[in-house]
Design a protein around this motif. Sequence first.
Motif, PDB file in Angstrom:
ATOM      1  N   CYS A 158      43.603 -14.536  46.004  1.00  0.00           N
ATOM      2  CA  CYS A 158      43.401 -14.168  47.624  1.00  0.00           C
ATOM      3  C   CYS A 158      41.836 -13.576  47.747  1.00  0.00           C
ATOM      4  O   CYS A 158      41.219 -14.224  48.549  1.00  0.00           O
ATOM      5  CB  CYS A 158      44.063 -12.963  47.800  1.00  0.00           C
ATOM      6  N   THR A 159      41.059 -13.027  46.769  1.00  0.00           N
ATOM      7  CA  THR A 159      39.794 -12.735  46.755  1.00  0.00           C
ATOM      8  C   THR A 159      39.049 -14.126  46.784  1.00  0.00           C
ATOM      9  O   THR A 159      37.962 -14.141  47.603  1.00  0.00           O
ATOM     10  CB  THR A 159      39.359 -11.659  45.700  1.00  0.00           C
ATOM     11  N   TYR A 169      39.716 -16.889  47.611  1.00  0.00           N
ATOM     12  CA  TYR A 169      39.630 -17.467  49.012  1.00  0.00           C
ATOM     13  C   TYR A 169      38.890 -16.861  50.178  1.00  0.00           C
ATOM     14  O   TYR A 169      37.968 -17.680  50.861  1.00  0.00           O
ATOM     15  CB  TYR A 169      41.281 -17.679  49.343  1.00  0.00           C
ATOM     16  N   LEU A 189      47.900 -19.700  48.280  1.00  0.00           N
ATOM     17  CA  LEU A 189      46.949 -18.854  47.558  1.00  0.00           C
ATOM     18  C   LEU A 189      45.656 -19.757  47.605  1.00  0.00           C
ATOM     19  O   LEU A 189      44.626 -19.017  47.079  1.00  0.00           O
ATOM     20  CB  LEU A 189      47.178 -18.360  46.215  1.00  0.00           C
ATOM     21  N   GLN A 198      39.135  -8.643  51.388  1.00  0.00           N
ATOM     22  CA  GLN A 198      40.500  -8.409  50.615  1.00  0.00           C
ATOM     23  C   GLN A 198      40.583  -6.791  50.418  1.00  0.00           C
ATOM     24  O   GLN A 198      41.575  -6.330  50.347  1.00  0.00           O
ATOM     25  CB  GLN A 198      40.736  -9.077  49.544  1.00  0.00           C
TER      26      GLN A 198
END
Length: 542
Positions: A87-88, A90, A128, A400
Amino acid sequence: MAKLTTGEVIAKSLTANGVDTVFGIPGAHMYDFNDALAREEGIRFIHTRHEQGAAYMAYGYARTSNKAGVYTVVPGPGLLNSGAALCTAYGANAPVMCITGNIMSHLIGQGRGQLHELPDHLGTLKGLTKWADRINHPTEAGETMAEAFRQMNSQRRGPVGIEAPWDVFGMSAEVSDPVKTTALPPPTPDPESIAAAAELIAAAKNPMIMVGGGAWGATAEVGELARLLQAPVTAHRQGKGVMPEDDDLALLPPAAWKFWPECDLLIGIGSRLELQHFRWRWFPEGIKTLRIDIDPTEFVRLKPDQGVVADAAQGTRALIEALKGKIDPPADRSAEYRALSKAASEALTSVQPQQGYLEVIRDVLPRDGFFVEEVSQVGFTARMCFEVYEPGQYVTCAYQDNLGFGFNTALGVKVANPDKAVISISGDGGFMFGVQELATAKQHGINVVAVVFNNSAYGNVRRDQQTVYDSRLIGADLENPDFVALAESFGVKGIKATDPAELRAALEEALAANAPVVIEVPVERGSDGSPWPFIHPAPPSQ
């Protein structure tokens, strides 16, 4: 042509594309790939104590090396454990590659309850990442890996995922040797858009330039445009250092906020404009917005008055050329901006003890060193007052804001930059998310200095519960170990520092030691000054 297994093709693809380090944890689904890595010359494998750590290290490596950060984990729980770091990556547009497995190919989709099975493993991976695919046979492996590198490094960069079923990693076939993959060229700036952008700038009296992570490759162009316009340059997180923040035309966010009411044109370069739209949340009347971004969808998300779809460096260079002869040289405004910076710096001294500790860290950290923040009272404050001099020196988790990011990511930063100083800051809560990686630092000689600010709480949660919810505390206070003793139990040096002077001495000792070090800084619970008035300031009229 040579007879290679799928695992061997993947390993050779990594080597062909310049990968020399892989982070991860071996596991049954991945054994044939792990073995191929072990036999591939020139690849260093750094094994971690948690999949989250492997993925964060790959992120830190990618963000500060301009190379792919590659990690490998088992499917199912291994992939999910690494999900926060994906996530980070991305959110920060980082070139991270996740290589994982799947259950046996003939059982995918049958719901038989196989080891590490997910209902839709590839779908989870795609959700993700920027792009993900499955290798079903060794004859597909080379092209699938080539596409993974192409997707990861083209246009707006981002994380990618590769999976292969358990039985496919060891399957062999006659295949061609992998070759280096070339990224797609960036879009060429449209002359009409550039001309319109130049007209917008020519009409402005008080433009401001906002830079983000997309402007890392445009430092020279941003500086030249700023001087051409005598416009201040600011950044929030990702863009820190694109303009050296001790430059006369650079304004840290609190100083930029003081200029903001007079601004009539916001020039965003490689930035989502989070600071202005989501942090300041107030726009001067009649202000125009110009954006240069490689991703055209950005202009749909936040529609500017004029958009230029381009690489930051090429787009800014084209804009500079279009402005020649169109504007008269403006007066030097550096004294004005220095005054704004001085006033903001003095105001920020009210945020204690964070500002005092950050001032010491900035003094001790070499100019070319790396500072890795984490969501914490000190981390929030750093965005407002910690000067950065080159892109990438300030390593952040982008939007995030995830606990557990800091120390693990700093290990990857140090692996990528073994000759540079790396300091991570964490709160006590965040540090405990990844404390097990002290073992990784010790075993692999990753010499990060980790500063843990221990206020015995999830500090921001606690403040919000006190101020908004009438002090009804739930899950906010923490009972912690002795961090110095904990570090020493891992064979890592631990130091306690109780004030800025002691922190200065501890940092100097730690950096000189050239070894992993943990510095605990006790902070009285609830005593942290709030940085939020500087991050979310009230509109000037209030």
